[in-house]
Scaffold this motif. Structure first.
Motif, PDB file in Angstrom:
ATOM      1  N   ILE A   5       0.771  -1.040  -0.146  1.00  0.00           N
ATOM      2  CA  ILE A   5      -0.150   0.066   0.127  1.00  0.00           C
ATOM      3  C   ILE A   5       0.895   1.329  -0.137  1.00  0.00           C
ATOM      4  O   ILE A   5       1.610   1.349   0.749  1.00  0.00           O
ATOM      5  CB  ILE A   5      -0.980   0.015   1.318  1.00  0.00           C
ATOM      6  N   LEU A   6       0.759   2.068  -1.179  1.00  0.00           N
ATOM      7  CA  LEU A   6       1.617   3.351  -1.232  1.00  0.00           C
ATOM      8  C   LEU A   6       0.974   4.517   0.047  1.00  0.00           C
ATOM      9  O   LEU A   6      -0.291   4.857  -0.530  1.00  0.00           O
ATOM     10  CB  LEU A   6       1.851   3.713  -2.583  1.00  0.00           C
ATOM     11  N   ILE A   7       1.437   5.115   0.597  1.00  0.00           N
ATOM     12  CA  ILE A   7       1.165   6.241   1.105  1.00  0.00           C
ATOM     13  C   ILE A   7       0.899   7.358   0.423  1.00  0.00           C
ATOM     14  O   ILE A   7       1.706   7.680  -0.614  1.00  0.00           O
ATOM     15  CB  ILE A   7       2.216   6.591   2.304  1.00  0.00           C
ATOM     16  N   GLN A   8      -0.258   8.195   0.536  1.00  0.00           N
ATOM     17  CA  GLN A   8      -0.732   9.121  -0.293  1.00  0.00           C
ATOM     18  C   GLN A   8      -0.727  10.298   0.725  1.00  0.00           C
ATOM     19  O   GLN A   8      -0.902  10.164   1.812  1.00  0.00           O
ATOM     20  CB  GLN A   8      -2.006   9.185  -0.952  1.00  0.00           C
ATOM     21  N   PRO A   9      -0.688  11.669   0.373  1.00  0.00           N
ATOM     22  CA  PRO A   9      -0.790  12.864   1.212  1.00  0.00           C
ATOM     23  C   PRO A   9      -2.162  12.973   1.718  1.00  0.00           C
ATOM     24  O   PRO A   9      -3.376  12.608   0.901  1.00  0.00           O
ATOM     25  CB  PRO A   9      -0.479  13.902   0.425  1.00  0.00           C
ATOM     26  N   LEU A  10      -2.503  13.157   2.722  1.00  0.00           N
ATOM     27  CA  LEU A  10      -3.779  13.335   3.528  1.00  0.00           C
ATOM     28  C   LEU A  10      -4.467  14.820   3.067  1.00  0.00           C
ATOM     29  O   LEU A  10      -3.870  15.904   3.046  1.00  0.00           O
ATOM     30  CB  LEU A  10      -3.742  13.449   4.960  1.00  0.00           C
ATOM     31  N   THR A  11      -5.667  14.542   2.242  1.00  0.00           N
ATOM     32  CA  THR A  11      -6.371  15.684   1.816  1.00  0.00           C
ATOM     33  C   THR A  11      -7.907  15.491   2.335  1.00  0.00           C
ATOM     34  O   THR A  11      -8.276  14.455   2.302  1.00  0.00           O
ATOM     35  CB  THR A  11      -6.403  15.997   0.380  1.00  0.00           C
ATOM     36  N   ARG A  63       6.509   4.489  14.757  1.00  0.00           N
ATOM     37  CA  ARG A  63       6.641   3.399  13.753  1.00  0.00           C
ATOM     38  C   ARG A  63       7.391   3.644  12.663  1.00  0.00           C
ATOM     39  O   ARG A  63       7.714   4.673  12.195  1.00  0.00           O
ATOM     40  CB  ARG A  63       5.286   3.034  13.229  1.00  0.00           C
ATOM     41  N   ALA A  64       8.178   2.702  11.908  1.00  0.00           N
ATOM     42  CA  ALA A  64       9.070   3.030  10.902  1.00  0.00           C
ATOM     43  C   ALA A  64       8.268   2.323   9.597  1.00  0.00           C
ATOM     44  O   ALA A  64       7.628   1.468   9.537  1.00  0.00           O
ATOM     45  CB  ALA A  64      10.440   2.284  11.200  1.00  0.00           C
ATOM     46  N   LEU A  65       8.876   3.120   8.641  1.00  0.00           N
ATOM     47  CA  LEU A  65       8.196   2.438   7.054  1.00  0.00           C
ATOM     48  C   LEU A  65       9.454   1.663   6.756  1.00  0.00           C
ATOM     49  O   LEU A  65      10.634   1.974   6.776  1.00  0.00           O
ATOM     50  CB  LEU A  65       8.170   3.868   5.985  1.00  0.00           C
ATOM     51  N   PRO A  66       9.268   0.568   5.756  1.00  0.00           N
ATOM     52  CA  PRO A  66       7.841   0.196   5.660  1.00  0.00           C
ATOM     53  C   PRO A  66       7.268  -0.370   6.805  1.00  0.00           C
ATOM     54  O   PRO A  66       7.991  -1.068   7.820  1.00  0.00           O
ATOM     55  CB  PRO A  66       8.180  -0.982   4.488  1.00  0.00           C
ATOM     56  N   TYR A  67       5.874  -0.242   7.008  1.00  0.00           N
ATOM     57  CA  TYR A  67       5.246  -0.751   7.918  1.00  0.00           C
ATOM     58  C   TYR A  67       4.212  -1.816   8.006  1.00  0.00           C
ATOM     59  O   TYR A  67       3.414  -1.811   6.811  1.00  0.00           O
ATOM     60  CB  TYR A  67       4.337   0.585   8.454  1.00  0.00           C
ATOM     61  N   PRO A 105      -7.185  -1.595   2.445  1.00  0.00           N
ATOM     62  CA  PRO A 105      -6.842  -0.306   3.283  1.00  0.00           C
ATOM     63  C   PRO A 105      -6.036   0.748   2.102  1.00  0.00           C
ATOM     64  O   PRO A 105      -5.427   0.389   1.127  1.00  0.00           O
ATOM     65  CB  PRO A 105      -5.685  -0.636   4.165  1.00  0.00           C
ATOM     66  N   LEU A 106      -6.229   2.016   2.677  1.00  0.00           N
ATOM     67  CA  LEU A 106      -5.674   3.130   2.184  1.00  0.00           C
ATOM     68  C   LEU A 106      -4.651   3.872   3.128  1.00  0.00           C
ATOM     69  O   LEU A 106      -5.303   3.775   4.513  1.00  0.00           O
ATOM     70  CB  LEU A 106      -6.528   4.229   1.868  1.00  0.00           C
ATOM     71  N   ALA A 107      -3.648   4.398   2.787  1.00  0.00           N
ATOM     72  CA  ALA A 107      -2.715   4.976   3.867  1.00  0.00           C
ATOM     73  C   ALA A 107      -2.584   6.376   3.477  1.00  0.00           C
ATOM     74  O   ALA A 107      -2.525   6.740   2.112  1.00  0.00           O
ATOM     75  CB  ALA A 107      -1.371   4.332   3.547  1.00  0.00           C
ATOM     76  N   PHE A 108      -2.436   7.343   4.370  1.00  0.00           N
ATOM     77  CA  PHE A 108      -2.400   8.768   4.229  1.00  0.00           C
ATOM     78  C   PHE A 108      -1.172   9.275   4.996  1.00  0.00           C
ATOM     79  O   PHE A 108      -1.493   8.741   6.097  1.00  0.00           O
ATOM     80  CB  PHE A 108      -3.744   9.462   4.406  1.00  0.00           C
ATOM     81  N   ARG A 109      -0.408  10.236   4.803  1.00  0.00           N
ATOM     82  CA  ARG A 109       0.777  10.967   5.542  1.00  0.00           C
ATOM     83  C   ARG A 109      -0.088  12.264   5.945  1.00  0.00           C
ATOM     84  O   ARG A 109      -0.114  12.726   5.017  1.00  0.00           O
ATOM     85  CB  ARG A 109       2.021  10.940   5.058  1.00  0.00           C
ATOM     86  N   THR A 110      -0.165  12.700   7.016  1.00  0.00           N
ATOM     87  CA  THR A 110      -0.674  14.022   7.635  1.00  0.00           C
ATOM     88  C   THR A 110       0.640  14.937   7.190  1.00  0.00           C
ATOM     89  O   THR A 110       1.909  14.511   7.019  1.00  0.00           O
ATOM     90  CB  THR A 110      -0.908  14.155   9.085  1.00  0.00           C
ATOM     91  N   ILE A 158       1.965  -4.296   3.495  1.00  0.00           N
ATOM     92  CA  ILE A 158       3.144  -3.433   3.865  1.00  0.00           C
ATOM     93  C   ILE A 158       2.948  -2.184   3.394  1.00  0.00           C
ATOM     94  O   ILE A 158       2.439  -1.911   1.997  1.00  0.00           O
ATOM     95  CB  ILE A 158       4.306  -4.337   2.938  1.00  0.00           C
ATOM     96  N   VAL A 159       2.935  -1.411   4.239  1.00  0.00           N
ATOM     97  CA  VAL A 159       2.607   0.219   3.761  1.00  0.00           C
ATOM     98  C   VAL A 159       4.081   0.918   3.508  1.00  0.00           C
ATOM     99  O   VAL A 159       4.838   0.856   4.632  1.00  0.00           O
ATOM    100  CB  VAL A 159       1.847   0.772   4.989  1.00  0.00           C
ATOM    101  N   GLN A 160       3.884   1.678   2.591  1.00  0.00           N
ATOM    102  CA  GLN A 160       5.393   2.204   2.206  1.00  0.00           C
ATOM    103  C   GLN A 160       5.293   3.538   1.472  1.00  0.00           C
ATOM    104  O   GLN A 160       4.374   3.831   0.995  1.00  0.00           O
ATOM    105  CB  GLN A 160       6.302   0.993   1.448  1.00  0.00           C
ATOM    106  N   ALA A 161       6.233   4.406   1.483  1.00  0.00           N
ATOM    107  CA  ALA A 161       6.414   5.704   1.028  1.00  0.00           C
ATOM    108  C   ALA A 161       6.418   5.212  -0.556  1.00  0.00           C
ATOM    109  O   ALA A 161       6.813   4.184  -1.086  1.00  0.00           O
ATOM    110  CB  ALA A 161       7.498   6.174   1.371  1.00  0.00           C
ATOM    111  N   PRO A 162       5.847   6.323  -1.271  1.00  0.00           N
ATOM    112  CA  PRO A 162       5.795   5.990  -2.811  1.00  0.00           C
ATOM    113  C   PRO A 162       6.998   6.008  -3.502  1.00  0.00           C
ATOM    114  O   PRO A 162       7.916   6.660  -3.042  1.00  0.00           O
ATOM    115  CB  PRO A 162       4.876   7.303  -3.222  1.00  0.00           C
TER     116      PRO A 162
END
Length: 162
Positions: A5-11, A63-67, A105-110, A158-162
């Motif tokens: 799952i790639l993290i996206q910006p929170l909007t 927590r650390a990435l990848p999560y 699931p979806l993952a967002f970074r604030t 596995i949640v990770q940065a794009p």
């Protein structure tokens, strides 16, 4: 093999199906305190059923990435707002309901200064700060009744940065 799952910006638009983004955006609704304070009024749909609103303080380990996302939970009796007490981003994981179980699931970074309000009965990950101190004010339902349902995935995502 785990799905990524790639993290996206929170909007506000991207998070709208799951709750509210709490942030200072645009002009304030009004000025108060002799014009020295902007008020962004009533920014969350707090929903507590037959309970009452309570404010608690949470301090979570970072927590650390990848999560590895092993579990999500939901609260059928009330919404849950997370307001960071620092300007550090945190990870927000939500999932649509798919017939009583979580969908993909979806993952967002604030961004610094953003909080969230997760709508009642919405599948979500646990509090996941990415930086210390991991300190949050949490506004949620206080009252009788079972207000927690957990779902454990057979294979973690596995949640990770794009």
């Amino acid at each position: 093999m785990s799905e990524r799952i790639l993290i996206q910006p929170l909007t506000a638009a991207g998070f709208a199906p799951f709750g509210d983004v709490l942030e200072v955006a645009g002009q304030p609704d009004k000025l108060i305190n002799q014009g020295l304070c902007g008020r962004w009024h009533d920014r969350a749909r707090l929903d507590f059923g037959d309970g009452r609103a309570g404010i608690s303080l949470f301090q979570s380990q970072t927590r650390a990435l990848p999560y590895p996302l092993e579990m999500v939970e939901r609260h059928p009796l009330g919404s849950q707002a997370f307001i960071p007490m620092s300007h550090d981003p945190f990870l927000v994981i939500v999932a649509p309901d798919a017939g009583g179980v979580p969908g993909r699931p979806l993952a967002f970074r604030t961004q610094a200064g953003q909080g969230i309000n997760i709508a009642r009965d919405t599948w979500h990950g646990v509090l996941t700060p990415l930086h210390a101190p991991g300190l949050f004010a949490v506004i949620d339902r206080i009252g009788a009744g079972a207000n927690l349902e957990e779902y454990w995935f057979d294979t973690p995502y596995i949640v990770q940065a794009p």
